[in-house]
Design an enzyme around this catalytic site. Structure first.
Site, mmCIF file in Angstrom:
data_model
loop_
_atom_site.group_PDB
_atom_site.id
_atom_site.type_symbol
_atom_site.label_atom_id
_atom_site.label_comp_id
_atom_site.label_asym_id
_atom_site.label_seq_id
_atom_site.Cartn_x
_atom_site.Cartn_y
_atom_site.Cartn_z
ATOM 1 N N HIS A 81 4.415 -24.981 -47.707
ATOM 2 C CA HIS A 81 3.529 -24.765 -48.838
ATOM 3 C C HIS A 81 3.991 -23.520 -49.602
ATOM 4 C CE1 HIS A 81 0.261 -27.022 -46.317
ATOM 5 N NE2 HIS A 81 1.240 -27.813 -46.738
ATOM 6 N N GLN A 101 0.720 -32.030 -44.076
ATOM 7 C CA GLN A 101 1.611 -32.970 -44.749
ATOM 8 C C GLN A 101 0.790 -34.033 -45.480
ATOM 9 O OE1 GLN A 101 3.991 -33.836 -41.104
ATOM 10 N NE2 GLN A 101 5.750 -33.487 -42.414
ATOM 11 N N THR A 117 4.702 -38.620 -38.969
ATOM 12 C CA THR A 117 4.612 -37.464 -38.093
ATOM 13 C C THR A 117 3.724 -37.808 -36.901
ATOM 14 O OG1 THR A 117 4.092 -35.090 -38.000
ATOM 15 C CG2 THR A 117 2.601 -36.485 -39.282
ATOM 16 N N CYS A 141 2.412 -29.848 -60.473
ATOM 17 C CA CYS A 141 3.776 -29.989 -61.008
ATOM 18 C C CYS A 141 3.789 -30.514 -62.450
ATOM 19 C CB CYS A 141 4.641 -30.879 -60.118
ATOM 20 S SG CYS A 141 4.833 -30.269 -58.431
ATOM 21 N N LEU A 142 2.723 -30.277 -63.194
ATOM 22 C CA LEU A 142 2.659 -30.767 -64.565
ATOM 23 C C LEU A 142 3.625 -30.015 -65.474
ATOM 24 C CD1 LEU A 142 -1.186 -31.340 -64.903
ATOM 25 C CD2 LEU A 142 0.602 -33.027 -64.478
ATOM 26 N N ASP A 143 3.927 -28.767 -65.155
ATOM 27 C CA ASP A 143 4.910 -28.020 -65.932
ATOM 28 C C ASP A 143 6.291 -28.667 -65.832
ATOM 29 O OD1 ASP A 143 4.635 -27.239 -63.185
ATOM 30 O OD2 ASP A 143 6.042 -25.600 -63.545
#
Length: 416
Positions: free
Chosen positions: A29, A215, A230, A320-322
Protein backbone atom coordinates in the site's frame (compact mmCIF):
# COMPACT_ATOMS: atom_id res chain seq x y z
CA UNK A 1 -6.86 5.48 0.96
CA UNK A 2 -6.15 4.36 4.55
CA UNK A 3 -3.75 7.29 4.98
CA UNK A 4 -6.54 9.64 3.84
CA UNK A 5 -9.12 8.11 6.22
CA UNK A 6 -6.60 8.27 9.07
CA UNK A 7 -5.91 11.96 8.48
CA UNK A 8 -9.63 12.75 8.16
CA UNK A 9 -10.34 11.10 11.51
CA UNK A 10 -7.31 12.72 13.15
CA UNK A 11 -8.44 16.14 11.88
CA UNK A 12 -11.80 15.55 13.59
CA UNK A 13 -9.96 15.03 16.87
CA UNK A 14 -10.12 11.23 16.94
CA UNK A 15 -6.78 9.50 16.34
CA UNK A 16 -7.70 6.07 14.93
CA UNK A 17 -6.33 2.60 15.60
CA UNK A 18 -5.51 0.82 12.33
CA UNK A 19 -6.51 -2.85 12.43
CA UNK A 20 -5.00 -5.27 9.93
CA UNK A 21 -7.54 -8.05 9.50
CA UNK A 22 -6.16 -10.31 6.76
CA UNK A 23 -3.06 -11.51 4.96
CA UNK A 24 0.47 -10.75 5.99
CA UNK A 25 3.50 -9.08 4.50
CA UNK A 26 2.21 -9.36 0.92
CA UNK A 27 0.31 -6.06 1.11
CA UNK A 28 1.85 -3.21 -0.91
CA UNK A 29 0.00 0.00 0.00
CA UNK A 30 1.90 3.00 -1.35
CA UNK A 31 1.64 6.30 0.52
CA UNK A 32 3.17 9.67 -0.36
CA UNK A 33 2.99 12.40 2.28
CA UNK A 34 2.37 16.06 1.44
CA UNK A 35 6.01 16.82 2.30
CA UNK A 36 7.30 14.23 -0.20
CA UNK A 37 8.08 11.21 1.99
CA UNK A 38 7.13 7.85 0.50
CA UNK A 39 6.67 4.32 1.81
CA UNK A 40 4.97 1.14 0.63
CA UNK A 41 3.29 -0.41 3.67
CA UNK A 42 3.27 -4.17 4.15
CA UNK A 43 2.29 -4.97 7.74
CA UNK A 44 2.24 -1.65 9.55
CA UNK A 45 -0.89 0.42 9.07
CA UNK A 46 -0.85 2.76 6.09
CA UNK A 47 -1.73 5.72 8.32
CA UNK A 48 1.52 5.39 10.29
CA UNK A 49 2.92 8.65 8.95
CA UNK A 50 0.41 10.38 11.25
CA UNK A 51 2.13 10.79 14.65
CA UNK A 52 0.64 8.67 17.41
CA UNK A 53 -1.39 6.34 15.17
CA UNK A 54 -1.10 2.73 16.31
CA UNK A 55 -1.36 -0.50 14.32
CA UNK A 56 -3.03 -3.65 15.63
CA UNK A 57 -2.16 -6.95 13.92
CA UNK A 58 -5.16 -9.12 14.69
CA UNK A 59 -5.35 -12.90 15.08
CA UNK A 60 -6.21 -13.10 11.36
CA UNK A 61 -2.85 -11.60 10.36
CA UNK A 62 0.35 -13.50 9.61
CA UNK A 63 3.16 -11.69 11.40
CA UNK A 64 6.54 -11.74 9.68
CA UNK A 65 9.17 -10.42 12.13
CA UNK A 66 11.90 -10.18 9.48
CA UNK A 67 9.93 -8.03 7.05
CA UNK A 68 8.51 -6.02 9.97
CA UNK A 69 12.08 -5.12 10.90
CA UNK A 70 12.89 -4.19 7.30
CA UNK A 71 9.74 -2.08 7.10
CA UNK A 72 10.50 -0.26 10.35
CA UNK A 73 14.01 0.55 9.11
CA UNK A 74 12.64 1.95 5.84
CA UNK A 75 10.21 4.10 7.82
CA UNK A 76 13.01 5.23 10.12
CA UNK A 77 14.87 6.48 7.04
CA UNK A 78 11.93 8.77 6.20
CA UNK A 79 11.48 10.10 9.71
CA UNK A 80 9.11 7.63 11.40
CA UNK A 81 11.33 6.43 14.21
CA UNK A 82 8.73 4.90 16.55
CA UNK A 83 6.76 2.58 14.24
CA UNK A 84 7.46 -0.58 16.26
CA UNK A 85 6.65 1.03 19.59
CA UNK A 86 3.22 1.89 18.14
CA UNK A 87 2.63 -1.73 17.10
CA UNK A 88 0.23 -4.02 18.98
CA UNK A 89 0.12 -7.78 18.32
CA UNK A 90 -2.53 -10.39 19.03
CA UNK A 91 -0.89 -13.36 20.81
CA UNK A 92 -2.60 -15.93 18.56
CA UNK A 93 -1.46 -14.43 15.25
CA UNK A 94 0.54 -16.92 13.16
CA UNK A 95 4.21 -16.18 12.55
CA UNK A 96 5.93 -16.37 9.17
CA UNK A 97 9.61 -17.30 9.17
CA UNK A 98 12.40 -17.11 6.56
CA UNK A 99 11.87 -20.87 6.04
CA UNK A 100 8.25 -20.31 5.07
CA UNK A 101 9.43 -17.70 2.56
CA UNK A 102 12.18 -19.92 1.15
CA UNK A 103 9.85 -22.93 0.78
CA UNK A 104 7.25 -20.73 -0.92
CA UNK A 105 9.77 -19.53 -3.51
CA UNK A 106 11.16 -23.04 -3.97
CA UNK A 107 7.72 -24.48 -4.76
CA UNK A 108 6.71 -21.60 -7.01
CA UNK A 109 9.87 -21.84 -9.09
CA UNK A 110 9.40 -25.61 -9.49
CA UNK A 111 5.91 -25.04 -10.93
CA UNK A 112 7.47 -23.53 -14.04
CA UNK A 113 4.82 -22.47 -16.53
CA UNK A 114 2.14 -23.54 -14.02
CA UNK A 115 3.06 -20.89 -11.47
CA UNK A 116 0.28 -19.51 -9.29
CA UNK A 117 1.64 -15.95 -9.15
CA UNK A 118 2.89 -16.00 -5.55
CA UNK A 119 4.35 -12.94 -3.82
CA UNK A 120 7.11 -15.20 -2.46
CA UNK A 121 6.52 -14.10 1.14
CA UNK A 122 5.44 -17.42 2.67
CA UNK A 123 1.74 -16.71 3.15
CA UNK A 124 0.49 -20.07 1.86
CA UNK A 125 3.30 -21.95 3.60
CA UNK A 126 2.38 -20.38 6.94
CA UNK A 127 -1.30 -21.22 6.58
CA UNK A 128 -0.62 -24.74 5.31
CA UNK A 129 1.63 -25.53 8.26
CA UNK A 130 -1.03 -24.25 10.68
CA UNK A 131 -3.53 -26.66 9.11
CA UNK A 132 -1.09 -29.60 9.11
CA UNK A 133 0.34 -29.18 12.62
CA UNK A 134 -1.95 -26.73 14.44
CA UNK A 135 -0.36 -27.37 17.83
CA UNK A 136 3.19 -26.79 16.58
CA UNK A 137 2.71 -23.86 14.19
CA UNK A 138 4.51 -20.79 15.52
CA UNK A 139 2.38 -17.97 16.90
CA UNK A 140 3.25 -14.62 18.42
CA UNK A 141 2.81 -16.00 21.94
CA UNK A 142 5.55 -18.57 21.22
CA UNK A 143 8.04 -15.78 20.59
CA UNK A 144 7.59 -14.72 24.23
CA UNK A 145 9.29 -17.91 25.46
CA UNK A 146 13.00 -17.76 24.55
CA UNK A 147 13.60 -21.06 26.36
CA UNK A 148 11.41 -23.18 24.08
CA UNK A 149 11.57 -21.11 20.89
CA UNK A 150 14.86 -22.60 19.54
CA UNK A 151 13.51 -26.17 19.65
CA UNK A 152 10.19 -25.10 18.12
CA UNK A 153 12.08 -23.39 15.33
CA UNK A 154 14.28 -26.46 14.76
CA UNK A 155 11.20 -28.64 14.29
CA UNK A 156 9.77 -26.09 11.88
CA UNK A 157 13.01 -26.00 9.87
CA UNK A 158 13.09 -29.80 9.69
CA UNK A 159 9.53 -29.89 8.34
CA UNK A 160 10.34 -27.41 5.57
CA UNK A 161 13.41 -29.38 4.50
CA UNK A 162 11.46 -32.65 4.52
CA UNK A 163 8.78 -31.09 2.31
CA UNK A 164 11.29 -29.38 -0.01
CA UNK A 165 14.28 -31.73 -0.45
CA UNK A 166 16.16 -29.31 -2.71
CA UNK A 167 15.79 -26.33 -0.37
CA UNK A 168 19.17 -24.75 0.39
CA UNK A 169 19.75 -21.88 2.83
CA UNK A 170 23.27 -20.63 3.47
CA UNK A 171 24.57 -20.38 7.05
CA UNK A 172 21.25 -21.70 8.27
CA UNK A 173 22.11 -22.17 11.94
CA UNK A 174 23.43 -18.63 12.13
CA UNK A 175 20.28 -17.43 10.36
CA UNK A 176 18.13 -19.17 12.99
CA UNK A 177 20.03 -17.53 15.85
CA UNK A 178 19.78 -14.13 14.21
CA UNK A 179 16.06 -14.57 13.59
CA UNK A 180 15.40 -15.46 17.24
CA UNK A 181 17.38 -12.40 18.35
CA UNK A 182 15.42 -10.23 15.92
CA UNK A 183 12.13 -11.55 17.34
CA UNK A 184 13.24 -10.69 20.86
CA UNK A 185 14.11 -7.18 19.70
CA UNK A 186 10.69 -6.82 18.07
CA UNK A 187 8.94 -7.88 21.27
CA UNK A 188 11.05 -5.42 23.20
CA UNK A 189 9.54 -2.58 21.16
CA UNK A 190 6.02 -3.74 20.28
CA UNK A 191 3.19 -4.68 22.64
CA UNK A 192 1.56 -8.12 22.78
CA UNK A 193 -1.98 -7.39 23.90
CA UNK A 194 -4.42 -9.67 25.64
CA UNK A 195 -7.14 -11.15 23.36
CA UNK A 196 -9.79 -8.74 24.65
CA UNK A 197 -7.91 -5.58 23.71
CA UNK A 198 -9.67 -4.83 20.42
CA UNK A 199 -13.22 -5.35 21.69
CA UNK A 200 -12.59 -2.97 24.59
CA UNK A 201 -11.27 -0.40 22.12
CA UNK A 202 -14.27 -0.78 19.80
CA UNK A 203 -16.73 -0.39 22.66
CA UNK A 204 -15.18 2.92 23.66
CA UNK A 205 -17.56 5.59 22.27
CA UNK A 206 -14.66 8.00 21.81
CA UNK A 207 -12.58 5.52 19.79
CA UNK A 208 -12.03 5.52 16.03
CA UNK A 209 -10.77 2.62 13.95
CA UNK A 210 -9.70 1.97 10.38
CA UNK A 211 -9.76 -1.68 9.27
CA UNK A 212 -7.17 -2.26 6.54
CA UNK A 213 -7.15 -5.30 4.27
CA UNK A 214 -4.24 -6.82 2.36
CA UNK A 215 -5.21 -7.69 -1.21
CA UNK A 216 -8.05 -7.52 -3.71
CA UNK A 217 -11.20 -9.62 -3.28
CA UNK A 218 -10.53 -11.57 -6.48
CA UNK A 219 -7.50 -13.13 -4.76
CA UNK A 220 -9.57 -14.42 -1.83
CA UNK A 221 -8.79 -18.02 -0.87
CA UNK A 222 -12.43 -19.15 -1.23
CA UNK A 223 -13.95 -16.66 -3.68
CA UNK A 224 -11.00 -15.95 -5.95
CA UNK A 225 -10.13 -17.84 -9.10
CA UNK A 226 -8.36 -20.97 -7.88
CA UNK A 227 -5.45 -21.72 -7.93
CA UNK A 228 -4.39 -18.11 -8.61
CA UNK A 229 -5.29 -16.91 -5.13
CA UNK A 230 -3.82 -16.13 -1.74
CA UNK A 231 -4.15 -18.38 1.33
CA UNK A 232 -6.15 -15.84 3.29
CA UNK A 233 -9.62 -14.36 3.51
CA UNK A 234 -9.48 -10.88 1.99
CA UNK A 235 -13.22 -10.12 1.90
CA UNK A 236 -14.83 -8.12 4.72
CA UNK A 237 -15.56 -11.33 6.66
CA UNK A 238 -12.70 -11.11 9.17
CA UNK A 239 -13.30 -7.42 9.83
CA UNK A 240 -16.94 -7.98 10.69
CA UNK A 241 -16.03 -10.97 12.81
CA UNK A 242 -13.73 -8.72 14.83
CA UNK A 243 -16.52 -6.16 15.14
CA UNK A 244 -19.02 -8.66 16.59
CA UNK A 245 -20.40 -7.57 19.95
CA UNK A 246 -18.93 -4.08 19.73
CA UNK A 247 -22.05 -2.15 18.71
CA UNK A 248 -19.79 0.09 16.64
CA UNK A 249 -21.09 2.23 13.77
CA UNK A 250 -19.29 1.08 10.60
CA UNK A 251 -18.81 2.30 7.04
CA UNK A 252 -17.41 -0.21 4.55
CA UNK A 253 -15.60 1.43 1.64
CA UNK A 254 -14.82 -0.58 -1.50
CA UNK A 255 -11.65 0.68 -3.21
CA UNK A 256 -11.14 0.15 -6.95
CA UNK A 257 -8.85 1.60 -9.58
CA UNK A 258 -10.36 3.31 -12.57
CA UNK A 259 -8.86 0.48 -14.66
CA UNK A 260 -8.02 -3.19 -14.06
CA UNK A 261 -4.68 -4.65 -12.92
CA UNK A 262 -3.29 -8.06 -12.05
CA UNK A 263 0.13 -8.78 -10.54
CA UNK A 264 0.77 -12.48 -11.04
CA UNK A 265 -0.40 -15.39 -13.15
CA UNK A 266 -4.02 -16.16 -13.92
CA UNK A 267 -6.77 -15.23 -16.39
CA UNK A 268 -7.27 -11.53 -17.14
CA UNK A 269 -9.95 -11.09 -19.85
CA UNK A 270 -9.52 -7.34 -20.43
CA UNK A 271 -5.69 -7.32 -20.30
CA UNK A 272 -4.17 -4.96 -22.85
CA UNK A 273 -0.44 -4.85 -23.67
CA UNK A 274 -0.55 -1.24 -24.88
CA UNK A 275 -2.32 -0.11 -21.72
CA UNK A 276 0.25 -1.97 -19.61
CA UNK A 277 2.97 0.07 -21.32
CA UNK A 278 1.02 3.32 -20.93
CA UNK A 279 0.31 2.84 -17.21
CA UNK A 280 3.45 1.49 -15.49
CA UNK A 281 3.44 1.35 -11.68
CA UNK A 282 6.74 1.78 -9.84
CA UNK A 283 5.18 0.62 -6.56
CA UNK A 284 4.49 -2.85 -8.06
CA UNK A 285 7.86 -3.83 -9.57
CA UNK A 286 8.49 -7.03 -11.47
CA UNK A 287 9.82 -9.93 -9.40
CA UNK A 288 10.75 -13.58 -10.08
CA UNK A 289 7.54 -14.98 -8.55
CA UNK A 290 4.77 -12.70 -9.79
CA UNK A 291 6.40 -11.36 -12.92
CA UNK A 292 5.36 -7.91 -14.14
CA UNK A 293 2.20 -5.97 -13.29
CA UNK A 294 -0.46 -6.39 -15.98
CA UNK A 295 -2.99 -3.69 -16.87
CA UNK A 296 -6.36 -3.91 -18.62
CA UNK A 297 -9.61 -2.11 -19.28
CA UNK A 298 -12.23 -1.85 -16.52
CA UNK A 299 -14.22 -5.08 -16.25
CA UNK A 300 -17.72 -4.56 -14.87
CA UNK A 301 -18.48 -8.29 -14.72
CA UNK A 302 -15.48 -8.93 -12.45
CA UNK A 303 -16.31 -5.87 -10.34
CA UNK A 304 -19.93 -6.97 -9.90
CA UNK A 305 -18.77 -10.45 -8.92
CA UNK A 306 -16.34 -8.87 -6.41
CA UNK A 307 -19.13 -6.90 -4.78
CA UNK A 308 -21.36 -9.98 -4.56
CA UNK A 309 -18.71 -11.99 -2.70
CA UNK A 310 -17.00 -9.21 -0.71
CA UNK A 311 -19.69 -8.89 1.93
CA UNK A 312 -21.06 -5.56 3.05
CA UNK A 313 -19.78 -2.64 0.93
CA UNK A 314 -21.79 0.57 1.23
CA UNK A 315 -19.87 2.94 -1.01
CA UNK A 316 -16.93 3.18 -3.40
CA UNK A 317 -13.63 4.97 -3.79
CA UNK A 318 -12.20 5.14 -7.32
CA UNK A 319 -8.43 5.69 -7.50
CA UNK A 320 -5.71 6.42 -10.08
CA UNK A 321 -7.89 8.96 -11.90
CA UNK A 322 -4.88 11.23 -12.44
CA UNK A 323 -3.19 8.44 -14.40
CA UNK A 324 -6.31 7.83 -16.45
CA UNK A 325 -6.59 11.52 -17.26
CA UNK A 326 -3.00 11.55 -18.53
CA UNK A 327 -3.60 8.43 -20.65
CA UNK A 328 -6.47 9.84 -22.72
CA UNK A 329 -10.14 10.77 -22.70
CA UNK A 330 -11.67 7.67 -24.32
CA UNK A 331 -11.81 4.34 -22.51
CA UNK A 332 -13.03 0.88 -23.37
CA UNK A 333 -15.08 -0.78 -20.65
CA UNK A 334 -15.87 -4.49 -20.49
CA UNK A 335 -19.55 -4.97 -19.67
CA UNK A 336 -20.07 -8.71 -19.53
CA UNK A 337 -18.73 -11.58 -21.65
CA UNK A 338 -20.04 -13.55 -24.57
CA UNK A 339 -21.91 -16.59 -23.17
CA UNK A 340 -20.58 -16.25 -19.63
CA UNK A 341 -21.95 -14.76 -16.41
CA UNK A 342 -19.96 -15.09 -13.18
CA UNK A 343 -22.04 -16.36 -10.27
CA UNK A 344 -20.79 -17.10 -6.73
CA UNK A 345 -20.76 -20.80 -5.98
CA UNK A 346 -21.02 -22.84 -2.78
CA UNK A 347 -18.87 -21.65 0.08
CA UNK A 348 -15.36 -23.21 0.15
CA UNK A 349 -15.91 -25.15 -3.08
CA UNK A 350 -12.52 -24.87 -4.78
CA UNK A 351 -13.65 -27.15 -7.61
CA UNK A 352 -16.32 -24.61 -8.52
CA UNK A 353 -13.84 -21.74 -8.26
CA UNK A 354 -11.44 -23.58 -10.57
CA UNK A 355 -14.24 -24.03 -13.09
CA UNK A 356 -14.73 -20.24 -13.06
CA UNK A 357 -11.00 -19.87 -13.69
CA UNK A 358 -11.18 -22.13 -16.74
CA UNK A 359 -14.21 -20.22 -18.07
CA UNK A 360 -12.37 -16.92 -17.72
CA UNK A 361 -9.43 -18.19 -19.76
CA UNK A 362 -11.58 -18.12 -22.88
CA UNK A 363 -13.92 -15.28 -21.89
CA UNK A 364 -14.46 -12.67 -24.59
CA UNK A 365 -15.40 -9.28 -23.11
CA UNK A 366 -18.22 -7.22 -24.58
CA UNK A 367 -16.76 -3.75 -24.83
CA UNK A 368 -18.36 -0.36 -24.93
CA UNK A 369 -16.69 3.03 -25.04
CA UNK A 370 -16.93 5.67 -22.35
CA UNK A 371 -15.86 9.15 -23.42
CA UNK A 372 -15.36 12.13 -21.15
CA UNK A 373 -13.28 13.16 -18.17
CA UNK A 374 -11.75 10.80 -15.63
CA UNK A 375 -14.21 12.16 -13.06
CA UNK A 376 -17.12 11.28 -15.35
CA UNK A 377 -15.59 7.80 -15.70
CA UNK A 378 -15.57 7.38 -11.89
CA UNK A 379 -19.19 8.50 -11.66
CA UNK A 380 -20.18 6.05 -14.41
CA UNK A 381 -18.34 3.17 -12.71
CA UNK A 382 -20.13 3.78 -9.42
CA UNK A 383 -23.49 4.03 -11.20
CA UNK A 384 -22.86 0.77 -13.09
CA UNK A 385 -21.99 -0.95 -9.80
CA UNK A 386 -24.99 0.58 -8.00
CA UNK A 387 -22.98 2.05 -5.14
CA UNK A 388 -22.60 5.68 -4.04
CA UNK A 389 -19.29 7.27 -5.05
CA UNK A 390 -17.72 8.42 -1.77
CA UNK A 391 -14.14 9.30 -2.69
CA UNK A 392 -12.08 9.91 -5.81
CA UNK A 393 -8.29 9.81 -5.84
CA UNK A 394 -6.10 11.94 -8.10
CA UNK A 395 -2.66 11.03 -6.76
CA UNK A 396 -0.75 9.34 -3.95
CA UNK A 397 -1.16 11.95 -1.19
CA UNK A 398 -4.12 12.37 1.15
CA UNK A 399 -4.67 15.86 -0.27
CA UNK A 400 -5.24 14.23 -3.70
CA UNK A 401 -8.37 12.54 -2.37
CA UNK A 402 -11.72 14.25 -2.86
CA UNK A 403 -14.64 13.33 -0.66
CA UNK A 404 -17.77 13.19 -2.79
CA UNK A 405 -20.39 12.03 -0.32
CA UNK A 406 -19.90 14.09 2.80
CA UNK A 407 -23.12 12.54 4.11
CA UNK A 408 -20.95 9.60 5.15
CA UNK A 409 -21.15 9.28 8.93
CA UNK A 410 -18.24 10.80 10.81
CA UNK A 411 -17.23 9.67 13.34
CA UNK A 412 -17.31 5.97 12.55
CA UNK A 413 -15.19 2.84 12.29
CA UNK A 414 -13.94 2.43 8.71
CA UNK A 415 -13.45 -0.87 6.91
CA UNK A 416 -11.51 -0.46 3.62
Amino acid sequence: MVDWATRELAASGRLPLIVRHSGGAQAAHAVLTPDGRAHTFQQLGSGSFVPGVRTYLSEHMLVNPLTLFWESELLRAVGVTDALSRLILHPDALVTTPWHMAANRYREQRRGAGRHGSCGLGIGETQAEALAVPDDALRVRDLLNPRTLPERLNRHRARKHAECPGLVMEAEDEEAEAWIALCQGLLGSATVADPGFLLRHLRNPAAATVFEGAQGVLLDEWRGFHPYTTWSTVTTENAYRLLEGSGAQVVSLGVIRGYATRHGAGPFPTEDAALTTTLPDDTNPENPWQGALRVGWPDLELLRYSLRVAGRVECLAVTCLDRMEAAGAEWKVGDGYENLTLSPGPWQDLGYQESLTESLRSARPLYKTWAGSAEAHAVALAAALERPLAVTSWGKTASDKRGVARALPWPCHWQT
